[in-house]
Motif scaffolding. Structure first.
Motif, PDB file in Angstrom:
ATOM      1  N   GLN A 111      -6.193  -3.810  -4.622  1.00 64.76           N
ATOM      2  CA  GLN A 111      -4.968  -4.376  -5.177  1.00 64.76           C
ATOM      3  C   GLN A 111      -4.208  -5.113  -4.066  1.00 64.76           C
ATOM      4  OE1 GLN A 111      -3.780  -4.378  -8.372  1.00 64.76           O
ATOM      5  NE2 GLN A 111      -5.716  -3.445  -8.985  1.00 64.76           N
ATOM      6  N   PRO A 112      -3.536  -6.218  -4.413  1.00 62.59           N
ATOM      7  CA  PRO A 112      -2.770  -6.945  -3.396  1.00 62.59           C
ATOM      8  C   PRO A 112      -1.451  -6.229  -3.098  1.00 62.59           C
ATOM      9  CG  PRO A 112      -2.523  -8.001  -5.505  1.00 62.59           C
ATOM     10  CD  PRO A 112      -3.505  -6.889  -5.707  1.00 62.59           C
ATOM     11  N   MET A 113      -1.191  -5.982  -1.832  1.00 68.07           N
ATOM     12  CA  MET A 113       0.063  -5.336  -1.435  1.00 68.07           C
ATOM     13  C   MET A 113       0.752  -6.204  -0.398  1.00 68.07           C
ATOM     14  SD  MET A 113      -1.536  -2.216   0.734  1.00 68.07           S
ATOM     15  CE  MET A 113      -2.755  -2.561   2.001  1.00 68.07           C
ATOM     16  N   VAL A 114       2.067  -6.176  -0.413  1.00 63.61           N
ATOM     17  CA  VAL A 114       2.854  -6.933   0.549  1.00 63.61           C
ATOM     18  C   VAL A 114       3.153  -6.016   1.722  1.00 63.61           C
ATOM     19  CG1 VAL A 114       5.027  -8.134   0.952  1.00 63.61           C
ATOM     20  CG2 VAL A 114       3.816  -8.430  -1.213  1.00 63.61           C
ATOM     21  N   VAL A 115       2.833  -6.482   2.922  1.00 57.13           N
ATOM     22  CA  VAL A 115       3.078  -5.730   4.152  1.00 57.13           C
ATOM     23  C   VAL A 115       4.287  -6.364   4.829  1.00 57.13           C
ATOM     24  CG1 VAL A 115       2.111  -5.003   6.364  1.00 57.13           C
ATOM     25  CG2 VAL A 115       0.604  -5.293   4.379  1.00 57.13           C
ATOM     26  N   ARG A 116       5.351  -5.582   5.005  1.00 57.26           N
ATOM     27  CA  ARG A 116       6.545  -6.039   5.723  1.00 57.26           C
ATOM     28  C   ARG A 116       6.631  -5.289   7.040  1.00 57.26           C
ATOM     29  NH1 ARG A 116      10.971  -6.039   0.917  1.00 57.26           N
ATOM     30  NH2 ARG A 116      10.262  -7.965  -0.066  1.00 57.26           N
ATOM     31  N   VAL A 117       6.663  -6.036   8.115  1.00 52.77           N
ATOM     32  CA  VAL A 117       6.724  -5.455   9.453  1.00 52.77           C
ATOM     33  C   VAL A 117       8.044  -5.871  10.093  1.00 52.77           C
ATOM     34  CG1 VAL A 117       5.608  -5.313  11.707  1.00 52.77           C
ATOM     35  CG2 VAL A 117       4.222  -5.641   9.653  1.00 52.77           C
ATOM     36  N   THR A 118       8.782  -4.899  10.590  1.00 46.68           N
ATOM     37  CA  THR A 118      10.060  -5.171  11.242  1.00 46.68           C
ATOM     38  C   THR A 118      10.070  -4.470  12.594  1.00 46.68           C
ATOM     39  OG1 THR A 118      11.117  -5.184   9.078  1.00 46.68           O
ATOM     40  CG2 THR A 118      12.558  -5.049  10.990  1.00 46.68           C
ATOM     41  N   TYR A 119      10.415  -5.201  13.628  1.00 47.16           N
ATOM     42  CA  TYR A 119      10.568  -4.629  14.970  1.00 47.16           C
ATOM     43  C   TYR A 119      12.044  -4.579  15.312  1.00 47.16           C
ATOM     44  CZ  TYR A 119       5.593  -5.027  15.862  1.00 47.16           C
ATOM     45  OH  TYR A 119       4.239  -4.878  15.810  1.00 47.16           O
ATOM     46  N   SER A 120      12.453  -3.493  15.941  1.00 47.26           N
ATOM     47  CA  SER A 120      13.840  -3.391  16.384  1.00 47.26           C
ATOM     48  C   SER A 120      13.879  -2.701  17.740  1.00 47.26           C
ATOM     49  CB  SER A 120      14.685  -2.627  15.371  1.00 47.26           C
ATOM     50  OG  SER A 120      14.177  -1.321  15.201  1.00 47.26           O
TER      51      SER A 120
END
Length: 72
Positions: free
Chosen positions: A39-48
């Protein structure tokens, strides 16, 4: 090039997935198919970056996997 290994669960089947994240790209969002259920999934990557009392900066990575319909 150094990459971070992140373990997260597929939003469809719940399977634990290992993702290699490239920190040189900064925060990013892209679509990737689950390695198990396809299944297509959205990967959100955030660096802080955070600073402590000793003035040492640490970088943390946050990865969120979303169903494609829930991402927009």
């Amino acid at each position: 090039m150094m990459q971070d290994l992140v373990v997260a669960g597929c939003p469809y089947c719940g399977e634990r997935l290992e993702l290699l994240i490239d920190p040189s790209g900064g925060s990013q969002e892209y679509t990737e198919d689950c390695q198990v259920c396809c299944q297509p999934m959205v990967v959100r990557v955030t660096y802080s970056q955070t600073e402590t009392d000793t003035e040492v900066e640490t970088e943390t990575v946050s990865v969120e996997l979303l169903q494609e319909d829930d991402a927009f």
